[in-house]
Scaffold this motif. Structure first.
Motif, PDB file in Angstrom:
ATOM      1  N   ASN A 164       0.800  -1.225   0.000  1.00  0.00           N
ATOM      2  CA  ASN A 164       0.000   0.000   0.000  1.00  0.00           C
ATOM      3  C   ASN A 164       0.842   1.289   0.000  1.00  0.00           C
ATOM      4  O   ASN A 164       0.286   2.373   0.180  1.00  0.00           O
ATOM      5  CB  ASN A 164      -0.912   0.027   1.240  1.00  0.00           C
ATOM      6  CG  ASN A 164      -2.069  -0.942   1.107  1.00  0.00           C
ATOM      7  OD1 ASN A 164      -2.625  -1.110   0.034  1.00  0.00           O
ATOM      8  ND2 ASN A 164      -2.422  -1.584   2.217  1.00  0.00           N
TER       9      ASN A 164
ATOM     10  N   GLU B 194      -0.230   3.933  -2.680  1.00  0.00           N
ATOM     11  CA  GLU B 194      -1.526   4.518  -2.341  1.00  0.00           C
ATOM     12  C   GLU B 194      -1.408   5.461  -1.141  1.00  0.00           C
ATOM     13  O   GLU B 194      -2.044   6.517  -1.097  1.00  0.00           O
ATOM     14  CB  GLU B 194      -2.530   3.400  -2.034  1.00  0.00           C
ATOM     15  CG  GLU B 194      -3.901   3.877  -1.575  1.00  0.00           C
ATOM     16  CD  GLU B 194      -4.642   4.710  -2.606  1.00  0.00           C
ATOM     17  OE1 GLU B 194      -5.546   5.476  -2.198  1.00  0.00           O
ATOM     18  OE2 GLU B 194      -4.331   4.606  -3.809  1.00  0.00           O
TER      19      GLU B 194
ATOM     20  N   SER C  70      -0.016   8.743  -2.167  1.00  0.00           N
ATOM     21  CA  SER C  70      -1.052   9.527  -2.838  1.00  0.00           C
ATOM     22  C   SER C  70      -1.947  10.240  -1.826  1.00  0.00           C
ATOM     23  O   SER C  70      -2.280  11.414  -1.985  1.00  0.00           O
ATOM     24  CB  SER C  70      -1.893   8.604  -3.731  1.00  0.00           C
ATOM     25  OG  SER C  70      -2.983   9.303  -4.293  1.00  0.00           O
ATOM     26  N   ARG C  71      -2.317   9.536  -0.765  1.00  0.00           N
ATOM     27  CA  ARG C  71      -3.151  10.147   0.273  1.00  0.00           C
ATOM     28  C   ARG C  71      -2.379  11.171   1.098  1.00  0.00           C
ATOM     29  O   ARG C  71      -2.952  12.147   1.571  1.00  0.00           O
ATOM     30  CB  ARG C  71      -3.728   9.057   1.185  1.00  0.00           C
ATOM     31  CG  ARG C  71      -4.687   8.126   0.464  1.00  0.00           C
ATOM     32  CD  ARG C  71      -5.533   7.345   1.450  1.00  0.00           C
ATOM     33  NE  ARG C  71      -6.323   6.319   0.765  1.00  0.00           N
ATOM     34  CZ  ARG C  71      -7.185   5.532   1.374  1.00  0.00           C
ATOM     35  NH1 ARG C  71      -7.376   5.646   2.690  1.00  0.00           N
ATOM     36  NH2 ARG C  71      -7.866   4.627   0.702  1.00  0.00           N
TER      37      ARG C  71
END
Length: 241
Positions: free
Chosen positions: A144, A147, A150-151
């Motif tokens: 992860n 991801e 990105s957050r």
């Protein structure tokens, strides 16, 4: 010449009530109650009021040997306020100055997203607050990491937005409250009122926004790694180590 032993430098402990008293309450009372010709006078009251946040900032800098970009901007802000009042500049510059400081910080946060070191990693997602090594190890194991990055970028945009909000509110508050000519008794009184109002109108909403960003980051970490809060936060023992 001996080098300063970093072990002899005391650990900085946040004291929000003292900060509030020295930086907002005392200066505001001086400006509103002691600016009259029969008291300190407009110029002397302004100098004394500004001496408190300036003196407190310098004291913490000397005692804890801590240079902070945001703290330096705050010190510059106080000095500019004093300059506007003592030089009797057009009052419009006060509103511009009030908006400029948080705007610069927000812009710096936004620009940092195009570098290898986004400022959110300095302000929130840093090894002094979170166990970054453990978090990233779990993210790699679960696949992860991309991801999460990105957050984290999205959280950086949110953080920049809080400073944008602060800049806009600072400008509007200054334009609304401070209308008298700089250097006058009325100017000092209005400056004190603006300083007091800035806490409930700007500081508290901005703090709530920051807490929301921290919560968003925590929920992201928890959902992607399965780590509990006590596993994510850096303990006092780890900080000392």
């Amino acid at each position: 010449m001996k080098k300063t032993d970093s072990k002899n430098i005391p650990t900085h402990k946040p004291r929000p009530m003292v900060d509030l008293l020295v930086s907002i309450v005392i200066p505001s009372v001086i400006l509103m109650k002691f600016s009259g010709d029969h008291d300190l006078g407009a110029a002397n009251a302004l100098i004394l009021a500004l001496a408190f946040p300036i003196g407190w900032g310098l004291f913490e800098l000397v005692k804890y040997r801590k240079v902070n970009f945001i703290a330096i901007l705050g010190l510059v802000s106080v000095l500019l306020t004093g300059g506007i009042g003592l030089l009797a500049l057009d009052v419009k510059w006060l509103a511009i100055k009030e908006a400029a400081i948080p705007a610069v910080i927000g812009l710096a946060v936004l620009i940092s997203t195009f570098t290898r070191y986004p400022l959110i990693k300095t302000l929130i997602y840093n090894p002094l607050i979170l166990n970054v090594e453990k978090i990233e190890q779990k993210l790699q194991e679960s696949g992860n990491l991309a991801e999460f990055e990105s957050r984290l970028l999205k959280a950086t945009y949110f953080l920049s937005g809080t400073f944008g909000f602060s800049a806009a509110m600072n400008y509007l508050l200054a334009k609304w409250v401070v209308t008298s000519p700089a250097g006058s008794v009325a100017f000092n009184e209005e400056l004190g009122q603006m300083t007091l109002l800035s806490y409930p109108v700007i500081a508290i909403p901005s703090t709530l926004m920051m807490m929301a960003i921290v919560y968003y980051l925590w929920r992201t970490i928890n959902s992607m790694t399965g780590l509990a809060l006590e596993e994510v936060m850096v303990s006092a023992q780890q900080k000392r180590g």
